[in-house]
Design a protein around this motif. Sequence first.
Motif, PDB file in Angstrom:
ATOM      1  N   ARG A  40       7.377  72.270  48.314  1.00  0.00           N
ATOM      2  CA  ARG A  40       8.259  71.201  47.841  1.00  0.00           C
ATOM      3  C   ARG A  40       7.458  70.182  47.039  1.00  0.00           C
ATOM      4  O   ARG A  40       6.331  69.859  47.382  1.00  0.00           O
ATOM      5  N   ARG A  41       8.078  69.673  45.990  1.00  0.00           N
ATOM      6  CA  ARG A  41       7.483  68.593  45.198  1.00  0.00           C
ATOM      7  C   ARG A  41       8.565  67.560  44.907  1.00  0.00           C
ATOM      8  O   ARG A  41       9.697  67.909  44.590  1.00  0.00           O
ATOM      9  N   GLY A  42       8.212  66.274  44.980  1.00  0.00           N
ATOM     10  CA  GLY A  42       9.114  65.215  44.583  1.00  0.00           C
ATOM     11  C   GLY A  42      10.159  64.866  45.616  1.00  0.00           C
ATOM     12  O   GLY A  42      10.193  65.404  46.726  1.00  0.00           O
ATOM     13  N   GLN A  43      11.029  63.932  45.229  1.00  0.00           N
ATOM     14  CA  GLN A  43      12.123  63.481  46.073  1.00  0.00           C
ATOM     15  C   GLN A  43      13.375  63.364  45.226  1.00  0.00           C
ATOM     16  O   GLN A  43      13.319  63.065  44.045  1.00  0.00           O
ATOM     17  N   GLY A  44      14.515  63.593  45.875  1.00  0.00           N
ATOM     18  CA  GLY A  44      15.779  63.521  45.168  1.00  0.00           C
ATOM     19  C   GLY A  44      16.639  64.719  45.512  1.00  0.00           C
ATOM     20  O   GLY A  44      16.371  65.430  46.486  1.00  0.00           O
TER      21      GLY A  44
ATOM     22  N   ARG B  19       6.469  70.429  38.403  1.00  0.00           N
ATOM     23  CA  ARG B  19       5.784  69.132  38.304  1.00  0.00           C
ATOM     24  C   ARG B  19       6.504  68.194  37.345  1.00  0.00           C
ATOM     25  O   ARG B  19       6.556  66.978  37.572  1.00  0.00           O
ATOM     26  N   ILE B  20       7.074  68.729  36.277  1.00  0.00           N
ATOM     27  CA  ILE B  20       7.794  67.878  35.330  1.00  0.00           C
ATOM     28  C   ILE B  20       9.091  67.356  35.942  1.00  0.00           C
ATOM     29  O   ILE B  20       9.485  66.202  35.720  1.00  0.00           O
ATOM     30  N   LEU B  21       9.761  68.180  36.738  1.00  0.00           N
ATOM     31  CA  LEU B  21      11.038  67.788  37.334  1.00  0.00           C
ATOM     32  C   LEU B  21      10.881  66.921  38.583  1.00  0.00           C
ATOM     33  O   LEU B  21      11.817  66.218  38.978  1.00  0.00           O
ATOM     34  N   ALA B  22       9.695  66.959  39.197  1.00  0.00           N
ATOM     35  CA  ALA B  22       9.496  66.309  40.494  1.00  0.00           C
ATOM     36  C   ALA B  22       9.785  64.810  40.520  1.00  0.00           C
ATOM     37  O   ALA B  22      10.217  64.303  41.569  1.00  0.00           O
TER      38      ALA B  22
ATOM     39  N   GLU C 236      13.787  66.872  44.264  1.00  0.00           N
ATOM     40  CA  GLU C 236      12.944  67.592  45.208  1.00  0.00           C
ATOM     41  C   GLU C 236      12.959  69.051  44.760  1.00  0.00           C
ATOM     42  O   GLU C 236      13.966  69.751  44.894  1.00  0.00           O
ATOM     43  N   VAL C 237      11.857  69.489  44.184  1.00  0.00           N
ATOM     44  CA  VAL C 237      11.802  70.808  43.557  1.00  0.00           C
ATOM     45  C   VAL C 237      11.109  71.790  44.498  1.00  0.00           C
ATOM     46  O   VAL C 237      10.007  71.532  44.989  1.00  0.00           O
ATOM     47  N   VAL C 238      11.749  72.927  44.717  1.00  0.00           N
ATOM     48  CA  VAL C 238      11.215  73.960  45.592  1.00  0.00           C
ATOM     49  C   VAL C 238      10.841  75.176  44.753  1.00  0.00           C
ATOM     50  O   VAL C 238      11.677  75.713  44.016  1.00  0.00           O
ATOM     51  N   THR C 239       9.586  75.585  44.852  1.00  0.00           N
ATOM     52  CA  THR C 239       9.144  76.853  44.276  1.00  0.00           C
ATOM     53  C   THR C 239       8.779  77.776  45.428  1.00  0.00           C
ATOM     54  O   THR C 239       8.337  77.311  46.481  1.00  0.00           O
ATOM     55  N   TYR C 240       8.946  79.074  45.222  1.00  0.00           N
ATOM     56  CA  TYR C 240       8.652  79.977  46.341  1.00  0.00           C
ATOM     57  C   TYR C 240       8.165  81.326  45.841  1.00  0.00           C
ATOM     58  O   TYR C 240       8.412  81.708  44.686  1.00  0.00           O
TER      59      TYR C 240
ATOM     60  N   ALA D 173      12.619  71.519  30.796  1.00  0.00           N
ATOM     61  CA  ALA D 173      12.740  70.455  31.796  1.00  0.00           C
ATOM     62  C   ALA D 173      13.819  69.420  31.450  1.00  0.00           C
ATOM     63  O   ALA D 173      14.651  69.091  32.312  1.00  0.00           O
ATOM     64  N   PRO D 174      13.852  68.864  30.230  1.00  0.00           N
ATOM     65  CA  PRO D 174      14.888  67.851  29.958  1.00  0.00           C
ATOM     66  C   PRO D 174      16.304  68.418  29.999  1.00  0.00           C
ATOM     67  O   PRO D 174      17.246  67.708  30.382  1.00  0.00           O
ATOM     68  N   VAL D 175      16.466  69.683  29.647  1.00  0.00           N
ATOM     69  CA  VAL D 175      17.786  70.318  29.714  1.00  0.00           C
ATOM     70  C   VAL D 175      18.232  70.429  31.171  1.00  0.00           C
ATOM     71  O   VAL D 175      19.374  70.098  31.516  1.00  0.00           O
ATOM     72  N   LEU D 176      17.323  70.854  32.031  1.00  0.00           N
ATOM     73  CA  LEU D 176      17.657  70.959  33.450  1.00  0.00           C
ATOM     74  C   LEU D 176      17.880  69.590  34.073  1.00  0.00           C
ATOM     75  O   LEU D 176      18.782  69.423  34.904  1.00  0.00           O
ATOM     76  N   ALA D 177      17.061  68.622  33.705  1.00  0.00           N
ATOM     77  CA  ALA D 177      17.206  67.283  34.272  1.00  0.00           C
ATOM     78  C   ALA D 177      18.581  66.708  33.956  1.00  0.00           C
ATOM     79  O   ALA D 177      19.251  66.115  34.822  1.00  0.00           O
ATOM     80  N   GLU D 178      19.026  66.902  32.732  1.00  0.00           N
ATOM     81  CA  GLU D 178      20.350  66.409  32.342  1.00  0.00           C
ATOM     82  C   GLU D 178      21.455  67.148  33.095  1.00  0.00           C
ATOM     83  O   GLU D 178      22.397  66.534  33.615  1.00  0.00           O
ATOM     84  N   PHE D 179      21.319  68.470  33.178  1.00  0.00           N
ATOM     85  CA  PHE D 179      22.353  69.277  33.827  1.00  0.00           C
ATOM     86  C   PHE D 179      22.406  69.014  35.326  1.00  0.00           C
ATOM     87  O   PHE D 179      23.474  68.797  35.901  1.00  0.00           O
ATOM     88  N   PHE D 180      21.241  69.004  35.986  1.00  0.00           N
ATOM     89  CA  PHE D 180      21.206  68.842  37.428  1.00  0.00           C
ATOM     90  C   PHE D 180      21.447  67.399  37.859  1.00  0.00           C
ATOM     91  O   PHE D 180      21.710  67.148  39.044  1.00  0.00           O
ATOM     92  N   ALA D 181      21.356  66.439  36.949  1.00  0.00           N
ATOM     93  CA  ALA D 181      21.682  65.055  37.298  1.00  0.00           C
ATOM     94  C   ALA D 181      23.137  64.945  37.740  1.00  0.00           C
ATOM     95  O   ALA D 181      23.506  64.030  38.478  1.00  0.00           O
ATOM     96  N   ARG D 182      23.960  65.891  37.308  1.00  0.00           N
ATOM     97  CA  ARG D 182      25.361  65.889  37.736  1.00  0.00           C
ATOM     98  C   ARG D 182      25.484  66.125  39.233  1.00  0.00           C
ATOM     99  O   ARG D 182      26.497  65.772  39.838  1.00  0.00           O
TER     100      ARG D 182
END
Length: 266
Positions: free
Chosen positions: A16-20, A41-44, A48-52, A249-258
């Motif tokens: 896990r990285r980040g919070q949110g 790391r860019i989205l963190a 809260e970003v999970v890689t596995y 990253a910015p495309v996902l950030a905008e989309f997932f902000a919803r």
Amino acid sequence: MDKTLSRDGTAIAYRRRGQGPPVILVGGALSTAATEAPLARILAPRFEVVTYDRRGRGSSGDSGPYAVGREIEDLAALVAAVGGRASVFGVGAGGALALEAQAAGLPVDLLAVYEPPYTPGASGAQFKACCTARLHRLLSAGDRGGAVELFLSVTGVPADMIARMRRAPLWRGLVSMAHTLAYDDAVLDDGTIPAERFASVTARTLVVCGGFSTTRARLSAHALADALPRARHRTLTGQTRELAPQAMAPVLAEFFARDVYLRQAS
């Protein structure tokens, strides 16, 4: 890395990285959690970003026999570990896995995929069947390096570059995961877009392709978006199959902000 147990007892390693709001990144063929780390790391700062490590890779286990349903259960275990709901982004075959998981009922409100490698049409199905047969012959013969080379060549990596990769330190890691190419092949089934099954996808979905990707990849992405009930398509100018995290990253950030709005409204 932390670990969670899938339904069949397989340990799945994740970080896990980040919070949110939670976002899970699902890697494609021959990828691990480390592969997705630059994007994470860019989205963190916002999520809260999970890689596995998908089963059979890295620090995760690999209980057999393989079934796509078991990988769906792996992803469900990760969603449970982050609180019961999450947004998901899948790359390549990881995108196909994410779609299959959501169609099977995985609690995802927002789903983004980048170029799931479907091969629609009669010629596409024939091409996929040929690749599947060659892959299984190589793996059955114990030619793991040949299986990796087949995958790389099919995805457009030039022969001279493959030769250089064979001499590089990274080759050993790719060969160690060669058996999982059969897993990704199974996720894609016969290569066609399973429109009837994907009619069950309830998540708002963003289907993305690269502007410099192959014609087949771009047409497949458009066809996939048309097959999903709540999807839209976007082309990233200048991108290819080798997606740059800084572009995505910015495309996902905008989309997932919803997701923040959806959670607050529920």
